[in-house]
Design a protein around this motif. Sequence first.
Motif, PDB file in Angstrom:
ATOM      1  N   ALA A 109       0.862  -0.956   0.510  1.00 21.79           N
ATOM      2  CA  ALA A 109       0.141   0.013  -0.193  1.00 21.79           C
ATOM      3  C   ALA A 109       1.253   1.349  -0.094  1.00 21.79           C
ATOM      4  O   ALA A 109       0.452   2.439  -0.125  1.00 21.79           O
ATOM      5  CB  ALA A 109      -0.959   0.021   1.085  1.00 21.79           C
ATOM      6  N   LEU A 110       2.278   0.834   1.413  1.00 21.48           N
ATOM      7  CA  LEU A 110       2.790   2.922   0.710  1.00 21.48           C
ATOM      8  C   LEU A 110       3.299   2.362  -0.627  1.00 21.48           C
ATOM      9  O   LEU A 110       3.965   3.635  -0.887  1.00 21.48           O
ATOM     10  CB  LEU A 110       3.496   1.846   1.466  1.00 21.48           C
ATOM     11  CG  LEU A 110       3.003   2.505   3.911  1.00 21.48           C
ATOM     12  CD1 LEU A 110       4.637   1.790   4.791  1.00 21.48           C
ATOM     13  CD2 LEU A 110       2.679   3.726   3.938  1.00 21.48           C
ATOM     14  N   LEU A 111       4.333   1.765  -1.048  1.00 22.03           N
ATOM     15  CA  LEU A 111       4.855   1.437  -2.296  1.00 22.03           C
ATOM     16  C   LEU A 111       3.970   2.184  -3.534  1.00 22.03           C
ATOM     17  O   LEU A 111       4.546   2.918  -3.946  1.00 22.03           O
ATOM     18  CB  LEU A 111       5.229  -0.144  -2.141  1.00 22.03           C
ATOM     19  CG  LEU A 111       6.006   0.352  -3.918  1.00 22.03           C
ATOM     20  CD1 LEU A 111       8.020   1.405  -3.546  1.00 22.03           C
ATOM     21  CD2 LEU A 111       6.649  -1.279  -4.172  1.00 22.03           C
ATOM     22  N   ALA A 112       2.775   1.300  -3.427  1.00 19.36           N
ATOM     23  CA  ALA A 112       2.057   2.463  -4.685  1.00 19.36           C
ATOM     24  C   ALA A 112       1.909   3.407  -4.850  1.00 19.36           C
ATOM     25  O   ALA A 112       2.003   4.487  -4.927  1.00 19.36           O
ATOM     26  CB  ALA A 112       0.949   1.525  -4.271  1.00 19.36           C
ATOM     27  N   ALA A 113       1.423   3.849  -3.110  1.00 16.95           N
ATOM     28  CA  ALA A 113       1.809   5.602  -2.993  1.00 16.95           C
ATOM     29  C   ALA A 113       3.257   6.486  -2.865  1.00 16.95           C
ATOM     30  O   ALA A 113       2.590   7.563  -3.987  1.00 16.95           O
ATOM     31  CB  ALA A 113       0.470   5.512  -1.791  1.00 16.95           C
ATOM     32  N   VAL A 114       3.730   6.142  -2.861  1.00 15.48           N
ATOM     33  CA  VAL A 114       5.238   6.349  -3.389  1.00 15.48           C
ATOM     34  C   VAL A 114       5.058   7.104  -4.776  1.00 15.48           C
ATOM     35  O   VAL A 114       5.614   7.369  -5.051  1.00 15.48           O
ATOM     36  CB  VAL A 114       5.933   5.750  -2.395  1.00 15.48           C
ATOM     37  CG1 VAL A 114       7.370   5.579  -3.403  1.00 15.48           C
ATOM     38  CG2 VAL A 114       6.215   5.568  -0.934  1.00 15.48           C
ATOM     39  N   GLN A 115       5.349   5.412  -5.201  1.00 15.01           N
ATOM     40  CA  GLN A 115       5.488   5.380  -6.827  1.00 15.01           C
ATOM     41  C   GLN A 115       4.164   6.161  -7.574  1.00 15.01           C
ATOM     42  O   GLN A 115       4.242   7.066  -8.367  1.00 15.01           O
ATOM     43  CB  GLN A 115       4.841   3.841  -7.074  1.00 15.01           C
ATOM     44  CG  GLN A 115       6.030   3.496  -7.117  1.00 15.01           C
ATOM     45  CD  GLN A 115       5.966   1.559  -7.273  1.00 15.01           C
ATOM     46  OE1 GLN A 115       4.701   1.216  -7.719  1.00 15.01           O
ATOM     47  NE2 GLN A 115       7.060   0.970  -7.406  1.00 15.01           N
ATOM     48  N   ALA A 116       2.753   6.820  -6.760  1.00 12.54           N
ATOM     49  CA  ALA A 116       2.538   7.377  -7.348  1.00 12.54           C
ATOM     50  C   ALA A 116       2.516   9.078  -7.167  1.00 12.54           C
ATOM     51  O   ALA A 116       1.518   9.915  -7.401  1.00 12.54           O
ATOM     52  CB  ALA A 116       0.665   6.741  -6.796  1.00 12.54           C
ATOM     53  N   SER A 117       3.492   9.577  -6.046  1.00 23.85           N
ATOM     54  CA  SER A 117       3.404  10.712  -5.501  1.00 23.85           C
ATOM     55  C   SER A 117       4.302  11.323  -6.482  1.00 23.85           C
ATOM     56  O   SER A 117       5.693  10.871  -6.920  1.00 23.85           O
ATOM     57  CB  SER A 117       4.029  10.640  -4.404  1.00 23.85           C
ATOM     58  OG  SER A 117       4.405  11.648  -3.832  1.00 23.85           O
ATOM     59  N   PRO A 118       3.905  12.586  -7.193  1.00 20.59           N
ATOM     60  CA  PRO A 118       5.295  13.122  -8.104  1.00 20.59           C
ATOM     61  C   PRO A 118       6.451  13.813  -7.100  1.00 20.59           C
ATOM     62  O   PRO A 118       7.186  13.734  -8.045  1.00 20.59           O
ATOM     63  CB  PRO A 118       4.265  14.428  -8.995  1.00 20.59           C
ATOM     64  CG  PRO A 118       3.571  14.410  -7.326  1.00 20.59           C
ATOM     65  CD  PRO A 118       2.909  13.119  -7.196  1.00 20.59           C
ATOM     66  N   GLY A 119       5.991  13.753  -5.646  1.00 19.41           N
ATOM     67  CA  GLY A 119       6.876  14.854  -5.142  1.00 19.41           C
ATOM     68  C   GLY A 119       8.368  13.162  -4.901  1.00 19.41           C
ATOM     69  O   GLY A 119       9.243  13.954  -3.818  1.00 19.41           O
ATOM     70  N   VAL A 120       7.444  11.824  -4.809  1.00 20.73           N
ATOM     71  CA  VAL A 120       8.782  10.993  -4.495  1.00 20.73           C
ATOM     72  C   VAL A 120       9.564  10.745  -5.131  1.00 20.73           C
ATOM     73  O   VAL A 120       8.898  10.143  -6.086  1.00 20.73           O
ATOM     74  CB  VAL A 120       8.525   9.559  -3.376  1.00 20.73           C
ATOM     75  CG1 VAL A 120       9.844   9.303  -2.448  1.00 20.73           C
ATOM     76  CG2 VAL A 120       7.640  11.044  -2.363  1.00 20.73           C
ATOM     77  N   GLU A 121      11.220  10.582  -5.700  1.00 19.05           N
ATOM     78  CA  GLU A 121      11.544   9.872  -6.422  1.00 19.05           C
ATOM     79  C   GLU A 121      12.075   8.393  -5.928  1.00 19.05           C
ATOM     80  O   GLU A 121      12.899   8.600  -4.371  1.00 19.05           O
ATOM     81  CB  GLU A 121      12.467  10.380  -7.279  1.00 19.05           C
ATOM     82  CG  GLU A 121      13.799  10.647  -8.279  1.00 19.05           C
ATOM     83  CD  GLU A 121      14.748  10.684  -8.261  1.00 19.05           C
ATOM     84  OE1 GLU A 121      16.043  10.268  -9.049  1.00 19.05           O
ATOM     85  OE2 GLU A 121      14.661  11.755  -8.251  1.00 19.05           O
ATOM     86  N   LEU A 122      11.608   7.327  -5.776  1.00 12.68           N
ATOM     87  CA  LEU A 122      12.343   6.186  -5.423  1.00 12.68           C
ATOM     88  C   LEU A 122      13.502   5.667  -5.951  1.00 12.68           C
ATOM     89  O   LEU A 122      13.575   5.087  -7.350  1.00 12.68           O
ATOM     90  CB  LEU A 122      11.738   5.598  -4.880  1.00 12.68           C
ATOM     91  CG  LEU A 122      11.372   3.626  -4.319  1.00 12.68           C
ATOM     92  CD1 LEU A 122      11.910   3.612  -3.592  1.00 12.68           C
ATOM     93  CD2 LEU A 122      10.316   3.185  -4.433  1.00 12.68           C
TER      94      LEU A 122
END
Length: 383
Positions: A109-122
Amino acid sequence: MDLRVTVVGAGIGGMATSLLLARAGASVVLLERVGEVAAVGAGLLLQANGLAVLSGLGLDEELRAGGFLSAGVPVRAADGTVISSLPVPDFGEGLDRVLAVRRSAVHEALLAAVQASPGVELRLGVEVGGRESFDTDVVVGADGVASAVRSGGDFGARVRPTGAVYLRGLVPLAGDGFAGEYWTPSGLFGGAPVDATTQYFYASATAPAVRAAVTARDLSALGRAWAAALPAAATAFDAVGSFDDLLVNEVVRVDCARWADGRRVLLGDAAHAMAPNAGQGANSALVDAAVLAYVLERAATVEAALAAYTARRRPRVRRVQDAADRLAQLAHWHGRTTTRVRDGLLRFVDRRAGLADRLVRSTLQEDPAALRGLVRGLDLRSA
Ligand SMILES: Cc1cc2nc3c(=O)[nH]c(=O)nc-3n(C[C@H](O)[C@H](O)[C@H](O)COP(=O)(O)OP(=O)(O)OC[C@H]3O[C@@H](n4cnc5c(N)ncnc54)[C@H](O)[C@@H]3O)c2cc1C
């Protein structure tokens, strides 16, 4: 917030921090040493404080749909009598229960949200060294118990192996399964269903026969070591495919005199790894993430924000670490008279509603409803 932030470690703490900081307007680079984000650990009990943060992020509903809700984590003697129940007070919608879930569900759940967040570059597959420096405004060490960020700074860290060893596993759910914890002569055993077909369990490896079975990596000996004290535990071990399917963890406690050093700041296990007995390691990491994002959004300078974060979080977490250590000791008391005194004391606390309520609130560290409000109130500029 126009900050540029490097977050080291994409565990529960690091991913939640990245999401919350990005929500508040920061540009976040999230560095993770493994090539693929995966959950280490079988199940997880999310309490009202961790749930409040996940709820503020809009991630609790999907977790609730798959997980198992209970009013608390009852502690029982081996014969099934309840010694302590400490129910969760009602902190508002969805914040009146403990939610048991597969740890992988939280990570996904957290990873999907991170990948969808334009403010986070993983960036995966990046191992950060202790001496490494970054040109960002803040560096968050969310890199777990053996934190490289911590080793590269002056945090006055004390890292102590406690000697305790815990086993964790997932097995097919038998009947309704079990939820809660048992304190038995063979040690502590507990768990909960984590979805419609899966039972999560954990057990201490303190009793000599259990410890010997773990050292020998002998699953049948493990089942035998538990059979007399708690047949349900033996059944769970018998359902494990091989010893390699069990997670074996030595418990380490981390205390830091300072949680910030210049622009480096620690969070989660990196700052405060603790005994698992209060079920607060990951929950506390989620609270750290919310408070850190909140103070960085509001304070005039990074230094002031990190000082405010430490002042608010460190004493509360220290109390929970101490409480977890005390629970670990109490769970492993032996002898008929000693355990009778212990059980009487815990039942006494349970019956005093005010006292039980204060204990639960202190464990949760922040009022969960206020915490959810705080998360929802973060500036949504870049969400
Ligand atoms: C038996 C047991 C049961 C538990 N049950 C619960 C429970 O029910 N509820 C609860 O709240 N907590 C529980 N915990 C505690 C919980 O597992 C931890 O507190 C929590 O996972 C810590 O999260 P974290 O994000 O701080 O660190 P971690 O989960 O350790 O994540 C750190 C991340 O950083 C990465 N990393 C490390 N070093 C580097 C580096 N140099 N460069 C880049 N990346 C790096 C790692 O790969 C990892 O992804 C339990 C623990 C145990 C042992």
